[in-house]
Design an enzyme around this catalytic site. Structure first.
Site, PDB file in Angstrom:
ATOM      1  N   LYS A 147       0.855  -1.240  -0.002  1.00  0.00           N
ATOM      2  CA  LYS A 147      -0.038  -0.183   0.082  1.00  0.00           C
ATOM      3  C   LYS A 147       0.792   1.348  -0.127  1.00  0.00           C
ATOM      4  CE  LYS A 147      -4.009  -2.078   2.307  1.00  0.00           C
ATOM      5  NZ  LYS A 147      -5.036  -2.295   3.293  1.00  0.00           N
ATOM      6  N   ARG A 148       1.920   1.160   0.410  1.00  0.00           N
ATOM      7  CA  ARG A 148       2.797   2.227   0.700  1.00  0.00           C
ATOM      8  C   ARG A 148       3.204   2.884  -0.912  1.00  0.00           C
ATOM      9  NH1 ARG A 148       6.551  -1.839   1.920  1.00  0.00           N
ATOM     10  NH2 ARG A 148       8.300  -2.002   0.658  1.00  0.00           N
TER      11      ARG A 148
END
Length: 483
Positions: A250-251
């Site tokens: 997700k980063r």
């Protein structure tokens, strides 16, 4: 030839899963095979129907249809793993009967103690087969006492080999494999048992999945053989890494496929981009239609190295596919975004249709995502423009700019026709007559009519806005310009 995509509904369809599904789908379509969608939902605590829906929505958005599976049915139903538990348990018991598995009564606490003791001495620990040699009477006593028991597969001596269609021949020394659990003490099958049992029942001939499953494969090969079946052909595809070369997460931005739809990416572009993450057609081609990908796809084009997810490259693919769309198709794709932003008018379906299509053609070379069109085209779709303060300060603050704009407005009003060539000639004549650079007047006019310092070609913009709106906006800008 039969392949399957078997996601776990513990999360939405992410980029890695979508790429795996795509490779399976392309392989099936290329060879006239069957693509099966199976939901591996045995993790009841983490699985949810919302996640199943999200996975299905993502596959459908990408255009990856399935021949058997969820909501399609087929000869090997059910296609939810949770509905096949009794079948898995029955198959497990056959392994006990033929001596390929045994019950283990060791408690988790005892196993943890042994593991910690081994680690304290600087070594690793594998299950020591304490229960493999239990006599029948000892087992009966433990069972009579209600002692919880798991079922372990008895790993044979020797070596387990398989041919990986991406990495080539792979061999595992069985001494490095412990007798692994196939049924937990609560009678829940483990992943290893369930996936092999279902692949057997669904006649899966080829398993295409991520590299992270390579370490599971020797266990699966052993199970196939223990059940008396030949293992399917395996192809383990490279993992997808972020630009920082770490595993995609997700980063790195949006990882749910449907999030990319909301951001204005085309499914054609996403499919094209995903296909080239770890696969190459063997030449320099990059842009493919879905049909061209099917015709070109082959497992020997898959690289053994990890693929890097490059957002800028995805934007490039999206822009290229936007340019390829027929203009009416592009309008249909943009309409829901305009509606959601409150910028859609019913007249865009009738009287203003041609104008909308011209607007799309004007912006098409500049937009990387459909959502960008909605924002960039606001000055054309709203009654009034919002001035960007920095643009006003830079381009409307020159000495005498108010008079320059007022004179330009009169020149535009006197123009014989309101077309780009005539408007450009009028602006340049006005600039020359007033002793100002044409570029300065162009920038000021752009801010006046769009509120922004950047736009497509100014004179095409003026023509699309029309003489009435241009005059109104020039008059308003003159009031905020410097005298």
């Amino acid at each position: 030839m039969r392949v399957r995509f078997a996601p776990s509904p513990t999360g939405y369809l992410h980029i890695g899963g979508a790429r795996t599904a795509l490779f399976n789908w392309l392989y099936a379509r290329r060879h006239g095979g069957t693509f099966v969608l199976r939901i591996e939902d045995t993790d009841a605590e983490r699985s949810s129907w919302d996640m199943v829906t999200g996975i299905v929505d993502g596959l459908r958005w990408l255009g990856l249809d399935w021949d058997e599976g969820l909501d399609v049915g087929g000869p090997h139903a059910p296609y939810f793993q949770s509905q096949r538990l009794e079948r898995h348990r029955t198959m497990a018991e056959t392994l006990v009967a033929n001596g390929r598995a045994y019950y283990c009564y060791c408690s988790p606490e005892l196993i943890q103690q042994k593991r910690e003791a081994a680690e304290a001495q600087g070594g690793g620990w594998m299950y020591d087969r304490t229960c493999a040699a239990l006599r029948a009477d000892a087992q009966a006593a433990l069972q009579a006492a209600g002692t919880p028991r798991a079922l372990r597969f008895r790993v044979p001596e020797g070596e387990t080999r398989f041919e990986d269609r991406v990495h080539g021949p792979i061999a595992f020394d069985n001494t490095n494999l412990e007798d692994f659990v196939i049924l937990r003490s609560d009678r829940q099958p483990t992943y290893h048992l369930s996936v092999v049992a279902d692949d057997i029942d669904m006649r899966i001939s080829d398993v295409i999945r991520g590299d992270d499953h390579i370490s599971n494969t020797p266990k699966h090969v052993l199970l196939f053989n223990a059940f008396g079946y030949e293992a399917p052909r395996f192809a383990h595809v490279p993992l997808i890494l972020g630009p920082d070369k770490k595993r995609l997460s997700k980063r790195h931005g949006a990882t749910s496929v449907m999030e990319y739809q909301r951001l204005g990416y085309l499914p054609e572009a996403m499919v094209n981009f995903l296909a080239l993450l770890g696969w190459s057609p063997g030449d320099d081609r990059e842009l493919f239609t879905r049909e061209e990908l099917i015709a070109a796809f082959a497992l020997d084009g898959i690289s053994g190295g990890n693929a890097v997810f490059n957002p800028e490259k995805l934007d490039w693919f999206n822009q290229q596919h936007i340019m390829r769309l027929p203009i009416e198709d592009l309008a249909a794709r943009v309409q829901p975004l305009l509606e959601a932003s409150g910028l859609w008018r019913d007249s865009f379906e009738s009287a203003e249709r041609a104008w909308l299509l011209r607007l799309l053609e004007l912006f098409r070379p500049r937009i990387k995502r459909l959502a960008q069109f909605v924002e960039d085209a606001r000055p054309f779709l709203e009654a009034e423009v919002a001035f960007d303060e920095a643009a006003v300060k830079k381009h409307l603050s020159g000495a005498g700019m108010r008079a320059h704009i007022e004179e330009l407005a009169r020149a535009f009003e006197d123009a014989a026709t309101f077309d780009p060539a005539t408007l450009e000639a009028a602006l340049r004549s006005t600039a020359e007559a007033r002793g100002v650079k044409a570029a300065a007047l162009i920038h000021a006019t752009r801010v006046a009519v769009t509120g922004r310092a950047v736009s497509p070609g100014l004179f095409e913009v003026l023509e699309l806005l029309g003489s009435t709106r241009v005059r109104t906006r020039l008059d308003r800008a003159a009031k905020v310009a410097s005298e």
